[in-house]
Design a protein around this motif. Structure first.
Motif, PDB file in Angstrom:
ATOM      1  N   ILE A  10       9.745  -6.399  67.539  1.00 22.02           N
ATOM      2  CA  ILE A  10       9.569  -7.589  68.385  1.00 22.02           C
ATOM      3  C   ILE A  10       8.661  -7.219  69.553  1.00 22.02           C
ATOM      4  CG2 ILE A  10      10.758  -9.430  69.631  1.00 22.02           C
ATOM      5  CD1 ILE A  10      13.361  -8.486  68.215  1.00 22.02           C
ATOM      6  N   GLY A  11       7.496  -7.843  69.613  1.00 15.74           N
ATOM      7  CA  GLY A  11       6.565  -7.586  70.719  1.00 15.74           C
ATOM      8  C   GLY A  11       5.271  -6.968  70.229  1.00 15.74           C
ATOM      9  N   ILE A  14       1.022  -2.690  73.159  1.00 15.04           N
ATOM     10  CA  ILE A  14       0.742  -1.372  72.589  1.00 15.04           C
ATOM     11  C   ILE A  14       2.005  -0.776  71.961  1.00 15.04           C
ATOM     12  CG2 ILE A  14       0.994  -0.281  74.878  1.00 15.04           C
ATOM     13  CD1 ILE A  14      -1.057   1.059  71.916  1.00 15.04           C
ATOM     14  N   ALA A  15       3.168  -1.008  72.576  1.00 11.50           N
ATOM     15  CA  ALA A  15       4.398  -0.394  72.064  1.00 11.50           C
ATOM     16  C   ALA A  15       4.689  -0.887  70.650  1.00 11.50           C
ATOM     17  CB  ALA A  15       5.564  -0.696  72.997  1.00 11.50           C
ATOM     18  N   VAL A  34       6.675  -9.353  65.214  1.00  7.95           N
ATOM     19  CA  VAL A  34       6.773 -10.742  65.644  1.00  7.95           C
ATOM     20  C   VAL A  34       6.394 -10.815  67.118  1.00  7.95           C
ATOM     21  CG1 VAL A  34       8.313 -12.715  65.800  1.00  7.95           C
ATOM     22  CG2 VAL A  34       8.669 -11.035  64.017  1.00  7.95           C
ATOM     23  N   ASN A  37       3.422 -14.760  71.631  1.00  7.03           N
ATOM     24  CA  ASN A  37       2.130 -15.406  71.918  1.00  7.03           C
ATOM     25  C   ASN A  37       1.058 -14.725  71.054  1.00  7.03           C
ATOM     26  OD1 ASN A  37       3.695 -15.117  74.867  1.00  7.03           O
ATOM     27  ND2 ASN A  37       3.178 -17.168  74.195  1.00  7.03           N
ATOM     28  N   GLU A  38      -0.030 -14.288  71.716  1.00  7.55           N
ATOM     29  CA  GLU A  38      -1.041 -13.513  70.986  1.00  7.55           C
ATOM     30  C   GLU A  38      -0.758 -12.032  71.201  1.00  7.55           C
ATOM     31  OE1 GLU A  38      -3.298 -14.454  68.970  1.00  7.55           O
ATOM     32  OE2 GLU A  38      -3.178 -16.621  69.280  1.00  7.55           O
ATOM     33  N   HIS A  46      -4.180  -6.380  80.571  1.00  8.19           N
ATOM     34  CA  HIS A  46      -4.874  -6.127  81.841  1.00  8.19           C
ATOM     35  C   HIS A  46      -4.696  -4.687  82.305  1.00  8.19           C
ATOM     36  CE1 HIS A  46      -1.014  -6.231  83.860  1.00  8.19           C
ATOM     37  NE2 HIS A  46      -0.761  -7.393  83.306  1.00  8.19           N
ATOM     38  N   SER A  47      -4.276  -3.806  81.409  1.00  4.57           N
ATOM     39  CA  SER A  47      -4.025  -2.418  81.794  1.00  4.57           C
ATOM     40  C   SER A  47      -5.316  -1.715  82.204  1.00  4.57           C
ATOM     41  CB  SER A  47      -3.415  -1.693  80.594  1.00  4.57           C
ATOM     42  OG  SER A  47      -3.203  -0.346  80.910  1.00  4.57           O
ATOM     43  N   ALA A  48      -5.180  -0.768  83.134  1.00  2.00           N
ATOM     44  CA  ALA A  48      -6.331   0.084  83.477  1.00  2.00           C
ATOM     45  C   ALA A  48      -6.620   1.043  82.319  1.00  2.00           C
ATOM     46  CB  ALA A  48      -6.062   0.866  84.755  1.00  2.00           C
ATOM     47  N   TYR A 206       7.849  -6.310  79.765  1.00  2.00           N
ATOM     48  CA  TYR A 206       8.651  -6.784  80.905  1.00  2.00           C
ATOM     49  C   TYR A 206       9.697  -7.809  80.493  1.00  2.00           C
ATOM     50  CZ  TYR A 206       4.733 -10.133  80.907  1.00  2.00           C
ATOM     51  OH  TYR A 206       3.763 -11.042  80.547  1.00  2.00           O
ATOM     52  N   MET A 214      19.884 -10.857  73.922  1.00  2.00           N
ATOM     53  CA  MET A 214      20.174 -11.477  72.615  1.00  2.00           C
ATOM     54  C   MET A 214      21.076 -10.585  71.771  1.00  2.00           C
ATOM     55  SD  MET A 214      16.412 -12.950  71.617  1.00  2.00           S
ATOM     56  CE  MET A 214      15.378 -13.770  72.842  1.00  2.00           C
ATOM     57  N   TYR A 228      -4.790  -3.116  90.866  1.00  2.00           N
ATOM     58  CA  TYR A 228      -6.026  -2.335  90.969  1.00  2.00           C
ATOM     59  C   TYR A 228      -7.186  -3.258  91.318  1.00  2.00           C
ATOM     60  CZ  TYR A 228      -6.986  -3.545  85.972  1.00  2.00           C
ATOM     61  OH  TYR A 228      -7.198  -4.189  84.793  1.00  2.00           O
ATOM     62  N   VAL A 319      -6.657  -7.132  90.209  1.00  2.50           N
ATOM     63  CA  VAL A 319      -5.683  -7.358  89.142  1.00  2.50           C
ATOM     64  C   VAL A 319      -4.320  -6.917  89.661  1.00  2.50           C
ATOM     65  CG1 VAL A 319      -4.924  -6.536  86.863  1.00  2.50           C
ATOM     66  CG2 VAL A 319      -7.330  -7.088  87.252  1.00  2.50           C
ATOM     67  N   PRO A 322       2.631  -6.967  86.216  1.00  3.77           N
ATOM     68  CA  PRO A 322       3.926  -6.288  86.147  1.00  3.77           C
ATOM     69  C   PRO A 322       3.857  -5.032  85.276  1.00  3.77           C
ATOM     70  CG  PRO A 322       3.955  -8.320  84.843  1.00  3.77           C
ATOM     71  CD  PRO A 322       2.586  -8.208  85.425  1.00  3.77           C
ATOM     72  N   LEU A 348       7.774   1.468  79.435  1.00  2.00           N
ATOM     73  CA  LEU A 348       6.529   2.247  79.433  1.00  2.00           C
ATOM     74  C   LEU A 348       5.735   1.919  80.693  1.00  2.00           C
ATOM     75  CD1 LEU A 348       7.385   2.330  76.415  1.00  2.00           C
ATOM     76  CD2 LEU A 348       4.966   2.296  75.842  1.00  2.00           C
TER      77      LEU A 348
HETATM   78  C1  LIG Z   1      -2.240  -3.083  86.652  1.00  2.00           C
HETATM   79  C2  LIG Z   1      -1.768  -2.138  85.585  1.00  2.00           C
HETATM   80  C3  LIG Z   1      -2.496  -1.001  85.298  1.00  2.00           C
HETATM   81  C4  LIG Z   1      -2.066  -0.126  84.327  1.00  2.00           C
HETATM   82  N1  LIG Z   1      -2.799   0.986  84.044  1.00  2.00           N
HETATM   83  C5  LIG Z   1      -2.404   1.827  83.063  1.00  2.00           C
HETATM   84  C6  LIG Z   1      -3.189   2.950  82.722  1.00  2.00           C
HETATM   85  O1  LIG Z   1      -4.196   3.220  83.326  1.00  2.00           O
HETATM   86  N2  LIG Z   1      -2.773   3.747  81.692  1.00  2.00           N
HETATM   87  C7  LIG Z   1      -1.635   3.481  81.013  1.00  2.00           C
HETATM   88  O2  LIG Z   1      -1.310   4.233  80.111  1.00  2.00           O
HETATM   89  N3  LIG Z   1      -0.859   2.425  81.336  1.00  2.00           N
HETATM   90  C8  LIG Z   1      -1.214   1.594  82.330  1.00  2.00           C
HETATM   91  N4  LIG Z   1      -0.446   0.514  82.656  1.00  2.00           N
HETATM   92  C9  LIG Z   1       0.802   0.333  81.953  1.00  2.00           C
HETATM   93  C10 LIG Z   1       0.586  -0.215  80.547  1.00  2.00           C
HETATM   94  O3  LIG Z   1      -0.297  -1.252  80.599  1.00  2.00           O
HETATM   95  C11 LIG Z   1       1.914  -0.637  79.977  1.00  2.00           C
HETATM   96  O4  LIG Z   1       2.783   0.475  79.959  1.00  2.00           O
HETATM   97  C12 LIG Z   1       1.789  -1.175  78.568  1.00  2.00           C
HETATM   98  O5  LIG Z   1       0.798  -2.147  78.469  1.00  2.00           O
HETATM   99  C13 LIG Z   1       3.116  -1.754  78.128  1.00  2.00           C
HETATM  100  O6  LIG Z   1       2.976  -2.190  76.813  1.00  2.00           O
HETATM  101  P1  LIG Z   1       4.199  -2.853  76.040  1.00  2.00           P
HETATM  102  O7  LIG Z   1       3.787  -3.051  74.663  1.00  2.00           O
HETATM  103  O8  LIG Z   1       5.414  -2.072  76.317  1.00  2.00           O
HETATM  104  O9  LIG Z   1       4.445  -4.236  76.811  1.00  2.00           O
HETATM  105  P2  LIG Z   1       3.583  -5.591  76.756  1.00  2.00           P
HETATM  106  O10 LIG Z   1       2.147  -5.332  76.703  1.00  2.00           O
HETATM  107  O11 LIG Z   1       4.084  -6.428  77.871  1.00  2.00           O
HETATM  108  O12 LIG Z   1       3.980  -6.203  75.371  1.00  2.00           O
HETATM  109  C14 LIG Z   1       5.245  -6.808  75.129  1.00  2.00           C
HETATM  110  C15 LIG Z   1       5.013  -7.943  74.163  1.00  2.00           C
HETATM  111  O13 LIG Z   1       6.275  -8.467  73.779  1.00  2.00           O
HETATM  112  C16 LIG Z   1       6.116  -9.839  73.598  1.00  2.00           C
HETATM  113  N5  LIG Z   1       7.417 -10.512  73.668  1.00  2.00           N
HETATM  114  C17 LIG Z   1       8.234 -10.606  74.735  1.00  2.00           C
HETATM  115  N6  LIG Z   1       9.308 -11.324  74.436  1.00  2.00           N
HETATM  116  C18 LIG Z   1       9.187 -11.703  73.143  1.00  2.00           C
HETATM  117  C19 LIG Z   1       9.982 -12.494  72.270  1.00  2.00           C
HETATM  118  N7  LIG Z   1      11.131 -13.045  72.666  1.00  2.00           N
HETATM  119  N8  LIG Z   1       9.556 -12.677  71.007  1.00  2.00           N
HETATM  120  C20 LIG Z   1       8.398 -12.126  70.576  1.00  2.00           C
HETATM  121  N9  LIG Z   1       7.603 -11.403  71.380  1.00  2.00           N
HETATM  122  C21 LIG Z   1       8.002 -11.181  72.640  1.00  2.00           C
HETATM  123  C22 LIG Z   1       5.196 -10.233  74.748  1.00  2.00           C
HETATM  124  O14 LIG Z   1       4.585 -11.479  74.539  1.00  2.00           O
HETATM  125  C23 LIG Z   1       4.237  -9.081  74.787  1.00  2.00           C
HETATM  126  O15 LIG Z   1       3.075  -9.319  74.036  1.00  2.00           O
HETATM  127  C24 LIG Z   1      -0.862  -0.388  83.639  1.00  2.00           C
HETATM  128  C25 LIG Z   1      -0.120  -1.521  83.923  1.00  2.00           C
HETATM  129  C26 LIG Z   1      -0.563  -2.391  84.903  1.00  2.00           C
HETATM  130  C27 LIG Z   1       0.247  -3.603  85.223  1.00  2.00           C
END
Ligand SMILES: Cc1cc2nc3c(=O)[nH]c(=O)nc-3n(C[C@H](O)[C@H](O)[C@H](O)COP(=O)(O)OP(=O)(O)OC[C@H]3O[C@@H](n4cnc5c(N)ncnc54)[C@H](O)[C@@H]3O)c2cc1C
Length: 811
Positions: A10-11, A14-15, A34, A37-38, A46-48, A206, A214, A228, A319, A322, A348
């Motif tokens: 779910i999600g 990158i994770a 699953v 959104n997209e 918007h990650s750096a 987040y 759930m 940033y 930018v 969260p 992460l």
């Molecule tokens: C300003 C900024 C700068 C950063 N710079 C760096 C960097 O330089 N290097 C680095 O390594 N990291 C950086 N990070 C951190 C990095 O971006 C995050 O750790 C990473 O993007 C987290 O990925 P994720 O897949 O865990 O979460 P997300 O990208 O938030 O993905 C979670 C996904 O789950 C989906 N989702 C949520 N609820 C549901 C649901 N009920 N059903 C289906 N889907 C759902 C969401 O829509 C979303 O697409 C930065 C973060 C920020 C905010």
């Protein structure tokens, strides 16, 4: 959309994308992702997106190396190349000798994972980065692999490869509920229908706790706002002729990397903000938080001092998004505590750099039950019972404020404390206790000579060295008393309890009433999963015949999960945690028997209560269960007392101890003494990467006793021969202990890795354990240790240099 699959991730950040891809790489292709959104519409877009190889443990370095290797491969895929600026290099700056010493240690540690960092002086920093001033600079750590990647392209590339392998991705499909069935399978409810599956993975960034709720789980993850800026083009960068290296600065709390012909500069301000703790707007999609320049002004002013040119350059984009944090800063990647067939990859905060590696390790855990590295540093079960929103938020803030300031040895930061205490905590504090934190518990580290005693943060032996030495001396010559709280204690009852434990342990563990044994649990790969004492208590007015299973405080959720997962439905075995109800008072030293005899009725002579005995009694008028076991190597008793009677037992022991020179001692004295005895620590020396033969525990293995968990794999491993051997080393240095992860060298090659180390006060030896190339494990072998950048001579010595015949603890 499929209605049945093996795994639902779910999600789609990158994770999730990395997990999906790596599941297909491990051979599971009937898997789906699953996304509400997209893809990449959470934090990822918007990650750096900086990608470093730097990590504070070998597992972190190893998983980041995997990311780098994988991203390189993706960037060079002719069918779908992606933008990855790889190998620009990056500098972690330092302005104190202690930071530099830390970097030297991390470089030594990374070398064992095949990663070469370089320690450079201020002039070299300035030579490699055209914009920085060397004011207040002592030098830095150079990571040649540093770089940045296009986050959206990366996720699309992973999803594309996963799809090509057979996985499916459903976008715009929010998960609305989760139902677990009696057979531990799941139904994932989405806005477009249900999907039945064996396993679910929460990768929701987040929104982790929306999906956690759930399944009735709260995850210790809190989001922080993080900003940033992107600058206008900078002429010096244009003139530099190649990409400028990345910077990470613990002095001024910022990072920067090149973005087009300008810089991206990110801030970790002290005046930081949590985000979304009380719920998140469902429409927060591909969205940012409002800019807040004021908040980062103090950091920005320091950035201008470090890179003066920036004071004259315009900012074109801000930018603010969260970013998730956990209680200890490392993510939660692995099984969800207390749930079956449920995993998470959450919390992460550097998910772009680490995500490739985390997805890799998670997929291995899901498919094979274990990953190639010991994953405890990212295991979601490492926090027990102190993981609420408030505490997580406090730790998240503290961690954010210290983003690039690594923890020093023995550093326990103040936020979120005290979380777990016993009735003795204030009593011991009044005695001058300095506390360490173990799984949230405040545990005595040592007794301070005065309230304002604060040793410096250092990798060297600190000002507490002699204080700990005096505590050890008193234990060795007289008797000491310490509290061990939070020790994991599981009461096992039922007619089949011994048969069950026989299956779980790789050796024979005593079944005799009144006796105690030590044993090891293996995973299905034949490697070490756990270590526990087993005490057999006969039926009494305190309960039926039962076993007390005792293990490290940190293992509370881990061990319970493991034991429960192996219970058979037809077995008469019940497990009950006593961890939060009982606390141990350890009485250790040659006069321990005199003290116990003076406050607990009964015959405590060696004949009546020999080593490895257990007996119920009263200490003063406090009900207690006494185990004759020792982690110090001296005659010792573990006195287990219900928390309601703990203070009473303590007073009785202190009163009885007065005539025998009883003094308090703490965890640091214990750690020193156990090193002199060859005793091992779970998750420092006892790792899922090594089997009991490699860990020097052959005497705890009984291959001829019938089947046990991990036996078949262990037999196979034994046939292949040792991959590594745990040895004891004597270090030819007196200024500092070695640190876990440091590399043992021979002729410029890494031949071993330190697992733990400490000074031995009774032997006068600087000691370490190391996993070595077996050919070099012979006693007397002389090698070198890369200790903070210096090559120091070490020698393999026999284990247990203090009282090798174990006479003192059996006295
Ligand atoms: C300003 C900024 C700068 C950063 N710079 C760096 C960097 O330089 N290097 C680095 O390594 N990291 C950086 N990070 C951190 C990095 O971006 C995050 O750790 C990473 O993007 C987290 O990925 P994720 O897949 O865990 O979460 P997300 O990208 O938030 O993905 C979670 C996904 O789950 C989906 N989702 C949520 N609820 C549901 C649901 N009920 N059903 C289906 N889907 C759902 C969401 O829509 C979303 O697409 C930065 C973060 C920020 C905010």
């Amino acid at each position: 959309m499929k209605s049945r699959t093996k795994v639902v991730v779910i999600g789609g950040g990158i994770a999730g994308c990395s997990t999906l891809y790596h599941l297909t790489q491990e051979g599971w292709t009937d898997v789906v992702l699953v996304e509400r959104n997209e893809l990449t519409s959470g934090t990822t877009w918007h990650s750096a997106a900086q990608v470093t190889n730097f990590g504070m443990t070998q597992t972190m370095v190893g998983l980041k190396s995997h990311s780098i290797k994988l991203y390189n491969e993706l960037a060079n895929d002719p069918d779908y190349p992606i933008n990855y600026h790889h190998g620009d290099g990056g500098i972690r700056l330092a302005n104190t000798p202690e930071q530099m010493q830390g970097y030297r240690h991390f470089a030594s540690m990374a070398r064992g994972m095949g990663v070469d960092f370089e320690i450079i002086d201020p002039e070299e920093c300035a030579r490699r980065h055209p914009l920085i001033s060397t004011e207040r600079l002592l030098g830095g750590l150079w990571d040649p692999m540093d770089g940045d990647i296009d986050p959206a392209q990366l996720c699309q590339a992973l999803a594309r490869r996963a799809r090509n392998a057979g996985a499916e991705v459903y976008r715009n499909t929010p998960v609305t509920g989760l139902t677990q069935h009696k057979d531990d399978t799941w139904t994932v409810h989405t806005e477009h229908g249900d999907i039945d599956c064996d396993i679910v993975v929460n990768a929701c960034g987040y929104r982790v706790n929306e999906v956690g709720a759930m399944m009735g789980v709260h995850h210790p993850v809190a989001s922080m706002e993080h900003q940033y800026f992107l600058t206008e083009p900078i002429q010096q960068i244009v003139d530099f002729g190649k990409r400028v290296p990345l910077l990470r600065c613990p002095i001024d709390d910022f990072y920067s990397r090149q973005e087009k012909q300008g810089l991206l500069v990110g801030f970790y301000e002290q005046d930081c903000r949590t985000w979304g703790l009380d719920g998140i707007d469902p429409n927060f999609v591909n969205a940012l938080c409002p800019d807040d320049v004021e908040r980062v002004m103090p950091v920005l002013e320091n950035v201008f001092k470090r890179m003066p040119v920036l004071a004259e350059i315009g900012i074109h984009t801000i930018v603010n998004g969260p970013i998730t944090y956990t209680i200890d800063g490392a993510p939660l990647v692995g099984p969800i505590p207390g749930k079956r067939n449920a995993f998470c990859i959450i919390g992460l905060r550097a998910g772009l750099g680490e995500g490739g590696g985390h997805g890799w390790l998670l997929a291995q855990q899901i498919v094979h039950g274990e990953a190639c590295y010991d994953t405890w540093v990212i295991d979601p079960r490492r926090f027990a019972g102190h993981t609420n929103v408030e505490l997580t938020a406090l730790k998240a803030i503290e961690d954010y404020q210290n983003e690039f300031r690594f923890h020093f040895p023995h550093e326990h930061r103040p936020a979120g404390r005290p979380a777990k205490t016993t009735p003795l905590t204030p009593v011991l504090a009044a005695e001058g206790a300095e506390f360490t934190v173990v799984n949230g518990w405040e545990r005595v580290d040592y007794i301070k000579p005065s309230p304002d005693f604060h040793p410096s943060l250092s990798f060297n032996f600190d000002e507490a060295f002699d204080i700990i030495g005096a505590e050890v001396r008193n234990v060795a010559e007289n008797v000491g008393l310490t509290e061990v709280n939070g020790f994991n204690r599981i009461e096992i009852t039922g007619a089949d309890r011994h048969a069950f434990l026989d299956r779980m342990f790789c050796g024979t563990v005593t079944k005799r009433d009144g006796r105690v044994g030590l044993g090891y649990l293996l995973n299905h790969h034949g490697c070490i999963k756990g270590e526990a004492t087993v005490a057999n208590l006969p039926a009494s007015d305190r309960g039926p015949a039962r076993v007390w299973y005792g293990s490290a405080a940190a293992s509370e959720l881990h061990d319970m999960d493991w034991l429960k997962a192996h219970l058979r439905p037809d077995e008469d075995v019940q497990l009950r945690s006593l961890t939060n109800d009982q606390t141990i008072l350890v009485l250790a030293g040659p006069k321990a028997r005199d003290v116990l005899s003076a406050c607990a009725r009964g015959d405590w002579s060696r004949d009546a209560f020999p080593w490895l005995s257990v007996r119920e009694c009263f200490v003063g008028f406090a009900p207690a269960t006494v185990l004759g076991v020792s982690f110090s190597g001296e005659l010792a008793y573990e006195i287990h007392v219900p928390n309601a009677s703990l203070y009473a037992a303590y007073l009785a022991l202190r009163a009885a101890g007065q005539a025998h020179g009883l003094r308090l001692f703490g965890a640091r004295a214990v750690d020193s003494m156990r090193m002199e005895k060859g005793f091992l620590h779970w998750k420092a020396d006892l790792l899922t990467e090594f089997d009991p033969f490699e860990t020097g525990l052959a005497k705890f293995v009984k291959l001829d006793k019938g089947d046990f968990v991990g036996k078949a794999a262990l037999v196979q491993r034994q046939a292949q021969g040792l991959g590594k051997s745990l040895v004891t080393l004597k270090i030819n240095a007196t200024h500092a202990p070695a640190r876990g992860g440091a590399s043992v060298m021979q002729d410029g090659k890494v031949v071993g890795t330190i697992s733990s180390a400490d000074w031995g006060y009774r032997t006068g030896l600087n000691l370490a354990y190391a996993f070595m190339t077996p050919a070099l494990a012979e006693i007397g072998t002389k090698l070198h240790l890369d200790m903070y950048g210096d090559l120091i001579e070490v020698e393999v010595i026999a284990p247990s240099p203090y009282d090798p015949g174990f006479a003192r603890m059996r006295a």
